[in-house]
Design a protein around this motif. Structure first.
Motif, short mmCIF file in Angstrom:
data_model
loop_
_atom_site.label_atom_id
_atom_site.label_comp_id
_atom_site.label_asym_id
_atom_site.label_seq_id
_atom_site.Cartn_x
_atom_site.Cartn_y
_atom_site.Cartn_z
N ASN A 1 -5.89 8.77 8.37
CA ASN A 1 -7.13 8.85 7.57
C ASN A 1 -6.84 9.08 6.09
OD1 ASN A 1 -8.72 8.40 9.73
ND2 ASN A 1 -9.11 10.59 10.15
N PHE A 2 -5.82 9.88 5.83
CA PHE A 2 -5.42 10.14 4.44
C PHE A 2 -5.00 8.83 3.77
CE2 PHE A 2 -1.86 11.60 1.51
CZ PHE A 2 -2.69 12.19 0.55
N LEU A 3 -4.23 8.00 4.50
CA LEU A 3 -3.73 6.73 3.96
C LEU A 3 -4.84 5.70 3.71
CD1 LEU A 3 -0.51 5.70 5.96
CD2 LEU A 3 -0.71 6.26 3.53
N ALA A 4 -5.94 5.88 4.45
CA ALA A 4 -7.00 4.87 4.36
C ALA A 4 -7.80 4.98 3.07
CB ALA A 4 -7.91 4.97 5.58
N VAL A 5 -7.74 6.12 2.40
CA VAL A 5 -8.53 6.32 1.16
C VAL A 5 -7.59 6.22 -0.03
CG1 VAL A 5 -10.07 7.88 -0.08
CG2 VAL A 5 -10.09 7.82 2.44
N GLU A 6 -7.84 5.23 -0.89
CA GLU A 6 -6.94 5.06 -2.05
C GLU A 6 -7.18 6.16 -3.06
OE1 GLU A 6 -7.10 1.12 -3.62
OE2 GLU A 6 -6.47 0.22 -1.75
N PHE B 1 0.57 4.85 -2.14
CA PHE B 1 1.16 6.04 -1.50
C PHE B 1 2.68 5.90 -1.45
CE2 PHE B 1 -3.09 5.75 0.11
CZ PHE B 1 -3.54 7.08 0.18
N ILE B 2 3.35 7.05 -1.56
CA ILE B 2 4.78 7.02 -1.30
C ILE B 2 5.10 8.03 -0.20
CG2 ILE B 2 5.63 6.23 -3.55
CD1 ILE B 2 6.17 9.33 -4.00
N CYS B 3 6.21 7.77 0.46
CA CYS B 3 6.65 8.64 1.54
C CYS B 3 8.15 8.81 1.35
CB CYS B 3 6.33 7.96 2.88
SG CYS B 3 6.91 8.87 4.29
N VAL B 4 8.55 9.95 0.78
CA VAL B 4 9.97 10.17 0.51
C VAL B 4 10.63 10.71 1.78
CG1 VAL B 4 11.64 11.45 -0.89
CG2 VAL B 4 9.54 10.56 -1.94
N HIS C 1 0.84 -1.21 0.00
CA HIS C 1 0.00 0.00 0.00
C HIS C 1 0.87 1.26 0.00
CE1 HIS C 1 -3.84 1.98 0.69
NE2 HIS C 1 -3.33 2.63 1.73
N VAL C 2 1.94 1.20 0.78
CA VAL C 2 2.81 2.38 0.92
C VAL C 2 4.26 2.00 0.63
CG1 VAL C 2 3.56 4.25 2.47
CG2 VAL C 2 1.33 3.13 2.84
#
Ligand code: HAM
Length: 415
Positions: free
Chosen positions: A410-415, A376-379, A325-326
């Protein structure tokens, strides 16, 4: 030791499952299990190894499978062992073994891998996985009806419409009744049935020639549906299964069948081999002594199932998305530890996550994550590593949010 390089090919006729193939395989197995369980079937399993004897005893014998296709070996204790070519003798052994404790009807399913030394071709390999669903005990007509309804649903759950496949039904009891009086020697019924089973593979002339050696002079075989088959087809229609038909040439290659027999075919013409086969076997558990428990069931192969789904474009395109997912992407090696810590926190929050610790540029890492279906990505750069503030980017929209992880869940929960 030889010096030549080892081949990277798998053993002939078996398959490697690279992640994208494995995703498809898991999807097949998930739909199979969910459908079988929706009909109240319980899962069982057994070892790949069986004593070869199980396949040689009277009633379970299958000439083609034992003499031409079996993988057998002798173990260190001089026992002859077989890599199971099918599951039915195994499940009959298991049911017979616990006959007194089990409650009947018992509905059982399994997804074993099976081995047959076949010439690898479309739809037939040397190793395949096969969904086996069998009902032991119960009223035979109801059990036959239910098994055939489940067979239809196994295709429909994948989205197949009734005009893409056909369930061809016959009955061993009917074949026996109508063919035996025409034979020179009653004991040759199994041989006649094997010949009928191979009819499609022989020329008309070859078939007639071999048939003539078994039939009485001037005899002719014309198999017609009986009341049982008609009632079964009627019952199936009442249950919404409209693509089952009587087919007099379906006999099945195994000697253990005693009643209804059936095979499912793709009618597009692109997959000529049976997709599924099964039938009723009332005496098989009797091999192990005691009163036999009647059984009816089928085997559905993964190779033909996948071919069928690909032919009819029924495989979800999202299966190729095997990434997490991330994806946490450190800009340089000095952020690797921090990136692992961030990944750990995201995982604790309930999302699948990995870190890209390769040495490609950030842009390339982002493209790769996107290709794998990561959402999602997290740089992680120097700033993030010192400030505890993360930037998460939703790849589909490009939208970003910054903050501490707790505020970003919450942001991560919505694709
Ligand atoms: P079978 O007709 O030998 O039946 O196999 C059932 C299905 O397994 C076939 O229709 C095909 O989808 C798949 N299959 C068989 N052999 C291969 C192969 N070499 N490569 C790929 N797929 C294959 C049986 O095995 C019976 N024991 C089924 C049964 C269960 N009858 C009652 N309960």
């Amino acid at each position: 030791m030889t010096n030549h390089k080892l081949s990277t090919d798998p053993y002939k006729g078996v398959r490697d499952f690279y992640p994208e193939d494995m995703a498809i395989q898991r999807y097949l197995f998930d739909v199979w299990s969910a459908t079988a369980e929706a009909f109240g079937f319980e899962r069982y399993d057994a070892s790949i190894l069986e004593p070869a004897e199980l396949y040689k005893s009277k009633g379970a014998e299958n000439e083609e499978i034992i003499n031409e296709q079996a993988y057998t070996f002798t173990d260190r204790g001089d026992r002859e062992v077989i890599l199971r070519p099918e599951m039915t003798p195994t499940v009959a052994r298991m049911v017979a073994g616990k006959r007194r404790e089990l409650q009947f009807p018992a509905r059982w399913y399994s997804i074993p891998n099976l081995f047959r030394y076949e010439r690898p071709q479309r739809g037939r390999l040397r190793e395949h996985w096969q969904l086996n669903c069998d009902i032991f005990g119960g009223e035979p007509f109801a059990a036959d009806l239910e098994i055939l309804t489940l067979a239809a649903h196994l295709f429909r759950t994948f989205g197949a419409t009734e005009d893409t496949f056909e369930i061809r039904v016959n009955s061993r009891a009917l074949l026996e009744d109508q063919i035996t009086p025409q034979l020179r020697d009653e004991a040759q019924l199994p041989e006649y049935l094997r010949l009928l089973d191979r009819k499609a593979k022989l020329s008309d002339e070859e078939f007639r020639e071999r048939e003539a050696t078994l039939l009485k002079d001037g005899a002719q075989v014309q198999v017609v549906a009986d009341a049982y088959i008609n009632e079964l087809l009627h019952g199936l229609r009442a249950l919404g299964v409209t693509n089952a038909v009587f087919e007099p040439t379906i006999t099945r290659g195994f000697d253990y069948y005693t009643g209804v027999v059936f095979e499912v075919f793709d009618i597009s013409g692109q997959n000529p081999r049976a997709l599924m086969g099964g039938g009723r076997y009332d005496n098989l558990t009797g091999l192990f002594g005691g009163e036999p428990v009647s059984g009816v069931g089928f085997g559905l192969g993964d190779v033909t199932m996948r071919d069928f789904l690909e032919t009819h474009e029924l495989l979800p395109t999202t299966l190729k998305a095997t990434g997490p997912h991330v994806m946490v992407i450190p800009m340089s090696a000095s952020e690797h530890l921090y990136a692992e810590q961030v990944a750990h926190q995201i995982r604790q929050a309930g999302f699948s996550v990995a870190t890209d610790i390769g040495n490609k540029k950030v842009g390339e890492k982002i493209s790769r994550a996107s290709e794998k279906g990561t959402k999602f990505i997290c740089v992680i750069g120097e700033d993030e590593a010192t400030s505890n503030v993360l930037t998460l980017k939703r790849l589909a929209s490009g939208e970003e949010q910054r903050g501490e992880l707790a505020a970003l869940v919450n942001f991560l929960a919505v694709e």
